[in-house]
Enzyme design. Structure first.
Site, short mmCIF file in Angstrom:
data_model
loop_
_atom_site.label_atom_id
_atom_site.label_comp_id
_atom_site.label_asym_id
_atom_site.label_seq_id
_atom_site.Cartn_x
_atom_site.Cartn_y
_atom_site.Cartn_z
N GLY A 1 -0.73 80.45 -30.76
CA GLY A 1 0.55 79.91 -31.20
C GLY A 1 1.28 79.22 -30.07
N HIS B 1 12.44 87.44 -44.53
CA HIS B 1 13.11 86.17 -44.79
C HIS B 1 13.61 86.18 -46.23
CE1 HIS B 1 14.03 81.93 -45.05
NE2 HIS B 1 13.82 81.84 -43.75
N ALA C 1 3.70 80.18 -28.00
CA ALA C 1 3.83 80.93 -26.75
C ALA C 1 2.54 80.84 -25.95
CB ALA C 1 4.17 82.39 -27.04
N HIS D 1 8.76 88.52 -42.50
CA HIS D 1 8.84 87.27 -41.75
C HIS D 1 8.66 87.44 -40.24
CE1 HIS D 1 9.89 83.13 -41.03
NE2 HIS D 1 11.00 83.43 -40.37
N GLU E 1 21.99 76.80 -39.35
CA GLU E 1 21.31 77.82 -40.12
C GLU E 1 22.11 79.12 -40.08
OE1 GLU E 1 17.25 78.13 -38.85
OE2 GLU E 1 16.80 76.04 -39.31
N SER F 1 12.93 81.78 -32.51
CA SER F 1 11.56 82.21 -32.25
C SER F 1 10.76 81.16 -31.49
CB SER F 1 10.84 82.57 -33.55
OG SER F 1 10.87 81.49 -34.46
N LEU F 2 10.83 79.90 -31.90
CA LEU F 2 10.13 78.85 -31.15
C LEU F 2 10.71 78.72 -29.75
CD1 LEU F 2 9.67 76.02 -33.83
CD2 LEU F 2 7.97 77.68 -33.04
N ARG G 1 20.05 87.06 -41.82
CA ARG G 1 18.95 87.17 -42.77
C ARG G 1 18.82 88.55 -43.40
NH1 ARG G 1 14.36 83.65 -39.48
NH2 ARG G 1 15.14 81.60 -40.13
N ARG H 1 16.58 88.96 -35.72
CA ARG H 1 16.48 87.69 -35.01
C ARG H 1 17.38 86.62 -35.61
NH1 ARG H 1 13.68 83.01 -35.89
NH2 ARG H 1 12.26 83.88 -37.46
N GLN I 1 9.18 75.96 -40.00
CA GLN I 1 9.88 74.83 -40.61
C GLN I 1 11.24 74.59 -39.98
OE1 GLN I 1 10.31 75.54 -44.80
NE2 GLN I 1 8.16 76.03 -45.10
N GLY I 2 11.96 75.68 -39.74
CA GLY I 2 13.39 75.58 -39.44
C GLY I 2 13.75 74.76 -38.23
N GLY I 3 13.04 74.92 -37.12
CA GLY I 3 13.37 74.16 -35.93
C GLY I 3 13.55 75.04 -34.71
N ASP J 1 -2.51 92.93 -34.88
CA ASP J 1 -3.59 93.27 -33.95
C ASP J 1 -3.07 93.56 -32.54
OD1 ASP J 1 -6.21 92.39 -35.56
OD2 ASP J 1 -4.68 90.86 -35.85
#
Length: 527
Positions: free
Chosen positions: A12, A228, A14, A331, A114, A371-372, A274, A366, A47-49, A207
């Site tokens: 991913g 979510h 990270a 989520h 958001e 997260s990104l 959320r 969160r 999706q969110g950004g 995992d």
């Protein structure tokens, strides 16, 4: 045996961020192992950004406040500040390297809003394809510099003298390969696949949590799982996530009569944190009410949200009606493998970054689009720390040989059975009785004993199920230990009290009072 300086487990954002930074140094021999193919990650689905205080009227202090408030005031204040203060510079660097975010006709960056953000600070790329765009950009950057080996499910971390010195991986033919390394970095994502409805990629089943636990690493806050609020769901089938950015553009949550459901629930209504929105939708659905996102006020919806539009088409939902049926789904895991600000775990040589890590930046819930940002910021910090240490330490450790042993056939349930148990008893709402039922069901499969068996005797499928059982057991026991409701952890037998922290609390109170004590529940590893 394959020898590398760095083994990164996962593919991913990270993972790619760490790999990109490390690849700048010729002495770093880096390899990425991913258990499916390199496109299977939650980052691709994002999706969110990305949230970053880049707009003139915004600042990192405001972003910090929103992050702490959403996290119910148990975030680690130091790492949270690191996230929001360093984030803008890292984003600006990516832009100078060629990453393009959405702009207005004048070429200025567009900022979305958001849930739980009090400022418009969300950057998007390709509308609702932010993750996909960024991931392709990062893949291009590491191409021909970092090897990515697909179909390599890491089934064990090799620890010698308290130091992680490599991994054992298994492919779809159940062939095992040992990779020796000076440092191992877990970037495996969270555990959404433990539940029936999830926004996560099907490969994300916890995992990394199980691997770290078996290796003896400390874990923390595993009870905090964010559901979510708005998964597109029809007939019990989930078709994809409906980004919070849709509500940021004005969409509202309504019942079949068109009545808005969030206005009397929280001061921020449809843009509440959320956990608050997910619980309200869950409650409404338990009472027999189907909940919809009313998107009728959003012009050019298909242009702004092409991914969501494609989900609707697959689900035979006509967006021209202005209503999208939604339901909550697993989520994001706020807890994980406990690390410091540079990703170091309690096991020497073992790092964790991204969703699998628990730096404390997310607290109990969160904040949207952090997260990104987390993957980019801490991915860079992990890489910088490894580079610094490599220059100071040239010690090479020998990797111990694995000696396969004979074992009896193991008894494991199906993946679907695990998901049903976790959804029923450890989902959005929890009770002591339900958690105890889940724990007893999980323990009939000898979770701890299975961890001690030699991985060379297990198939790839068996090990994935063992990892699911282990992580599920850790989540359940963590949820039992936290006898309160906070953020993503809601205990019906310990509901929120009068002291619930709302969004109008001051940052001074957060720092001096609420964040003075750590509420983290830590679990030591099994070694």
């Amino acid at each position: 045996m394959i020898k590398k300086n760095i083994v990164i487990v996962g593919s991913g954002l990270a993972a790619l961020t760490v790999a990109d930074k490390l690849s700048e140094h010729a002495q770093m021999n880096v390899i990425i192992l991913t258990k499916s193919n390199k496109q299977h990650s939650n980052s691709v689905r994002a999706q969110g950004g990305i949230a970053a205080a880049l707009e003139n009227t915004d600042n990192w202090q405001a972003h910090f406040t929103d992050t702490i408030e959403a996290g119910c005031h148990i975030n680690n204040p130091y790492t949270t500040q690191v996230l929001v203060e360093k984030g803008p510079a890292y984003i600006e660097k990516l832009i100078t390297q060629g990453l393009s975010f959405d702009t207005n006709p004048d070429g200025k960056l567009l900022f979305g809003k958001e849930g739980a953000h009090l400022h418009r600070r969300i950057l998007h790329a390709g509308g609702d394809r932010t993750g996909k765009v960024i991931m392709q950009f990062m893949m291009n950057r590491i191409e021909n510099k970092v090897a990515i080996v697909e179909d390599q499910a890491v089934v064990d971390l090799i620890v010698a003298d308290g130091h992680c010195v490599g991994v054992v991986a298994c492919d779809s033919n159940d062939a095992h390969t040992t990779y020796a390394a000076d440092n191992v970095i877990l970037a495996t994502g969270g555990c959404g696949g433990l539940f029936e409805v999830t926004s996560n990629d099907p490969t994300i089943v916890g995992d990394g949590i199980a691997l770290a636990y078996h290796a003896g690493a400390t874990l923390a806050d595993l009870e905090f799982i964010q559901f979510h609020p708005t998964m597109l769901q029809v007939g019990g089938k989930a078709y994809g996530l409906v980004s919070e950015a849709v509500r940021g553009e004005g969409a509202t949550l309504v019942n079949a009569d068109g009545t808005r459901i969030m206005q009397t629930v929280h001061p921020l209504a449809d843009l509440a944190p959320r956990d608050v929105v997910a619980r309200e939708i869950h409650t409404q659905m338990l009472n027999g009410n189907q909940i919809y996102l009313d998107i009728s006020m959003i012009d050019d919806f298909a242009v702004k949200f092409p991914t969501i539009t494609s989900f609707c088409e697959k689900a035979s939902i006509n967006i021209d009606t202005g209503l999208i049926p939604v339901a909550p789904g697993a989520h994001f895991l706020m807890g994980g493998v406990k690390t410091n600000a540079v990703g170091q775990t309690s096991v020497k040589g073992l790092y964790a970054v991204g969703e699998v890590a628990c730096t404390g930046v997310h607290g109990a819930n969160r904040l949207a689009s952090n997260s990104l940002l987390e993957g980019i910021v801490f991915g860079n910090l992990v890489a910088n720390n490894i580079i610094k240490k490599a220059m100071q330490n040239n010690i090479k450790r020998q990797i111990p040989k694995h000696s396969p042993v004979r074992v009896s056939p193991i008894k494991v349930p199906s993946k679907q059975e695990i998901k049903q148990i976790m959804t029923t008893f450890a989902g959005i709402e929890r009770t002591h009785e339900g958690l105890e039922k889940a724990k007893k069901w999980l323990e009939q499969f000898n979770v701890k004993e299975n961890l001690q068996m030699h991985v060379m005797n297990c198939t790839k499928e068996q090990m994935e199920i063992i990892h699911m059982l282990t992580t599920a057991w850790l989540v359940v026991t963590s949820a039992q230990a936290r006898k309160e409701s906070r953020g993503g952890h809601y205990r019906k037998d310990y509901p929120f009290g009068d002291d619930k922290i709302w969004l109008n609390q001051s940052i001074i109170r957060s720092k001096e009072e609420d964040m003075a004590q750590s509420h983290s529940i830590a679990i030591g590893g099994s070694r």
